[in-house]
Design a protein around this motif. Structure first.
Motif, PDB file in Angstrom:
ATOM      1  N   CYS A  14       7.160   9.182   0.251  1.00  0.00           N
ATOM      2  CA  CYS A  14       6.752  10.157  -0.753  1.00  0.00           C
ATOM      3  C   CYS A  14       6.416  11.473  -0.076  1.00  0.00           C
ATOM      4  CB  CYS A  14       5.545   9.634  -1.525  1.00  0.00           C
ATOM      5  SG  CYS A  14       5.047  10.634  -2.928  1.00  0.00           S
ATOM      6  N   ASP A  15       6.801  12.586  -0.698  1.00  0.00           N
ATOM      7  CA  ASP A  15       6.556  13.911  -0.124  1.00  0.00           C
ATOM      8  C   ASP A  15       5.171  14.455  -0.421  1.00  0.00           C
ATOM      9  OD1 ASP A  15       9.115  14.026   0.955  1.00  0.00           O
ATOM     10  OD2 ASP A  15       9.970  14.951  -0.855  1.00  0.00           O
ATOM     11  N   ASP A  16       4.577  14.042  -1.561  1.00  0.00           N
ATOM     12  CA  ASP A  16       3.314  14.652  -1.970  1.00  0.00           C
ATOM     13  C   ASP A  16       2.160  13.662  -2.033  1.00  0.00           C
ATOM     14  OD1 ASP A  16       4.154  13.232  -4.156  1.00  0.00           O
ATOM     15  OD2 ASP A  16       3.798  14.829  -5.611  1.00  0.00           O
ATOM     16  N   ALA A  17       2.318  12.487  -1.443  1.00  0.00           N
ATOM     17  CA  ALA A  17       1.251  11.493  -1.394  1.00  0.00           C
ATOM     18  C   ALA A  17       1.508  10.589  -0.189  1.00  0.00           C
ATOM     19  CB  ALA A  17       1.207  10.677  -2.680  1.00  0.00           C
ATOM     20  N   ASP A  18       0.570   9.706   0.076  1.00  0.00           N
ATOM     21  CA  ASP A  18       0.741   8.800   1.219  1.00  0.00           C
ATOM     22  C   ASP A  18       1.886   7.819   1.006  1.00  0.00           C
ATOM     23  OD1 ASP A  18      -1.615   9.383   3.120  1.00  0.00           O
ATOM     24  OD2 ASP A  18      -2.548   9.310   1.140  1.00  0.00           O
ATOM     25  N   ALA A  19       2.186   7.500  -0.246  1.00  0.00           N
ATOM     26  CA  ALA A  19       3.325   6.634  -0.567  1.00  0.00           C
ATOM     27  C   ALA A  19       3.588   6.715  -2.066  1.00  0.00           C
ATOM     28  CB  ALA A  19       3.060   5.185  -0.154  1.00  0.00           C
ATOM     29  N   SER A  65      -9.496   6.669   2.731  1.00  0.00           N
ATOM     30  CA  SER A  65      -9.061   7.164   1.430  1.00  0.00           C
ATOM     31  C   SER A  65      -7.596   7.570   1.514  1.00  0.00           C
ATOM     32  CB  SER A  65      -9.910   8.370   1.010  1.00  0.00           C
ATOM     33  OG  SER A  65      -9.454   8.928  -0.208  1.00  0.00           O
ATOM     34  N   ILE A  66      -6.814   7.201   0.499  1.00  0.00           N
ATOM     35  CA  ILE A  66      -5.417   7.611   0.437  1.00  0.00           C
ATOM     36  C   ILE A  66      -5.069   7.962  -1.011  1.00  0.00           C
ATOM     37  CG2 ILE A  66      -4.709   6.156   2.395  1.00  0.00           C
ATOM     38  CD1 ILE A  66      -3.413   4.282   0.323  1.00  0.00           C
ATOM     39  N   ILE A  67      -3.910   8.603  -1.174  1.00  0.00           N
ATOM     40  CA  ILE A  67      -3.406   8.942  -2.505  1.00  0.00           C
ATOM     41  C   ILE A  67      -2.037   8.295  -2.684  1.00  0.00           C
ATOM     42  CG2 ILE A  67      -2.669  10.803  -4.047  1.00  0.00           C
ATOM     43  CD1 ILE A  67      -4.690  12.608  -2.650  1.00  0.00           C
ATOM     44  N   LEU A  68      -1.858   7.607  -3.788  1.00  0.00           N
ATOM     45  CA  LEU A  68      -0.598   6.956  -4.106  1.00  0.00           C
ATOM     46  C   LEU A  68       0.023   7.604  -5.334  1.00  0.00           C
ATOM     47  CD1 LEU A  68      -1.633   3.208  -3.670  1.00  0.00           C
ATOM     48  CD2 LEU A  68      -0.486   4.689  -2.008  1.00  0.00           C
ATOM     49  N   ARG A  69       1.323   7.844  -5.288  1.00  0.00           N
ATOM     50  CA  ARG A  69       2.046   8.321  -6.463  1.00  0.00           C
ATOM     51  C   ARG A  69       2.606   7.124  -7.210  1.00  0.00           C
ATOM     52  NH1 ARG A  69       3.544  12.135  -9.351  1.00  0.00           N
ATOM     53  NH2 ARG A  69       2.790  13.818  -8.008  1.00  0.00           N
ATOM     54  N   THR A  70       2.359   7.061  -8.504  1.00  0.00           N
ATOM     55  CA  THR A  70       2.925   6.045  -9.390  1.00  0.00           C
ATOM     56  C   THR A  70       3.475   6.750 -10.621  1.00  0.00           C
ATOM     57  OG1 THR A  70       0.944   5.677 -10.746  1.00  0.00           O
ATOM     58  CG2 THR A  70       1.065   4.507  -8.637  1.00  0.00           C
ATOM     59  N   ASN A  71       4.128   5.995 -11.496  1.00  0.00           N
ATOM     60  CA  ASN A  71       4.574   6.588 -12.765  1.00  0.00           C
ATOM     61  C   ASN A  71       3.394   6.993 -13.642  1.00  0.00           C
ATOM     62  OD1 ASN A  71       7.231   6.319 -12.081  1.00  0.00           O
ATOM     63  ND2 ASN A  71       7.617   4.515 -13.346  1.00  0.00           N
ATOM     64  N   ARG A  72       2.214   6.541 -13.296  1.00  0.00           N
ATOM     65  CA  ARG A  72       0.988   6.924 -13.983  1.00  0.00           C
ATOM     66  C   ARG A  72       0.463   8.260 -13.458  1.00  0.00           C
ATOM     67  NH1 ARG A  72      -2.565   7.411 -17.837  1.00  0.00           N
ATOM     68  NH2 ARG A  72      -4.561   6.364 -17.654  1.00  0.00           N
TER      69      ARG A  72
END
Length: 269
Positions: free
Chosen positions: A53-58, A92-99
């Motif tokens: 992912c380009d804008d999150a950790d995954a 702490s991490i950030i995940l991209r989901t469809n949400r």
């Protein structure tokens, strides 16, 4: 072709993680169905595929055991977060989901907390087939509905022991009011900060727990004025904590545990 995977659970709500970073997404509905088969595959309630992912950790994509997809899974999101935080050493991490983008943190006790986003309360967002007040649906038992990226319908009952979930659940899941089907919750309120929850999961039957269902049940209880802003949710498999201030993101906190890792034959020989 074989796929490496990790089997994990959150209070018995079991899920599989396939790490496809640097490898491309090879997951298909057929592979998800075969992996989800509890007799011939690995078995899970949900499958999480981890991608670059380009804008999150995954980026994380979710599958049901029947090969259908869903926008979010609270338990599997916590599992992915736990895996990536152990890998990176970050808290702490950030995940991209469809949400959307979900922020995940490890608490001082070692549990995983995830900001699940704001609940969707409009009838078209749940979705329902016609306009109505989602706080009190025109069904027997007067349930409430919301969406946490997947639809939820919550009944508040006096005694969970009297509820035949295996009979009521599938009938309510497929009720014409819910064009995409719905998760069904049955909630017994112990006090304003503690509920017992049993679930009929959309496409899945009766699980030991569900992160997004815990969130949906608490949101609907707060909307009805029955619960405080922080609630211990006791499911068949264990307890998580859900926090919601009535306007912002819902925070889900609970344990996750890795059970085993392995490889799955994704192509039939």
């Amino acid at each position: 072709m074989s796929l490496s995977f990790h089997k994990m659970h959150a209070n018995g709500d079991d899920f599989v993680i396939v790490d496809s970073r640097n490898a491309g997404n090879s997951m298909t509905a057929d592979i998800a169905r075969r992996m989800g088969d509890r007799n011939r595959g690995v078995g899970f309630n949900q499958l999480a595929v981890v991608l670059d992912c380009d804008d999150a950790d995954a980026n994380v994509m979710f599958w049901n055991a029947d090969g259908s997809t869903l926008d979010v899974c609270g338990s599997a999101t916590r599992g992915v977060a736990d895996m990536l935080m152990r890998e990176s050493g970050m808290a702490s991490i950030i995940l991209r989901t469809n949400r959307g983008l979900l922020t995940c943190e490890r608490t001082v006790t070692g549990t995983i907390s995830v900001s699940m986003g704001e609940p969707l309360l409009g009838w078209a967002d749940v979705p329902l087939t016609e306009e109505m007040d989602t706080a009190v649906l025109p069904l027997g038992g007067a349930p409430a509905a919301c969406s946490m990226g997947n639809p939820h319908c919550t009944f508040f009952v006096e005694d969970l022991a009297t509820i035949d979930i295996a009979t009521l659940g599938p009938a309510l899941e497929t009720h014409p009011l819910f064009p995409l089907r719905t998760n069904v919750h049955f909630v017994q309120i112990i006090d304003r900060q503690h509920i017992r929850l049993r679930i009929w999961e959309r496409w899945g039957g009766i699980p030991l727990g569900s992160g997004s269902c815990c969130c949906g049940a608490v949101v609907n209880g707060i909307r009805r004025g029955l619960l405080d802003n922080t609630v211990a949710v006791e499911c068949d498999g264990g307890t998580v904590t859900v926090q919601w201030d009535g306007v912002g993101s819902v925070i889900l906190t609970g344990p996750v545990l890795r059970v085993f890792s392995g490889t799955f034959a994704a192509t039939r020989s």
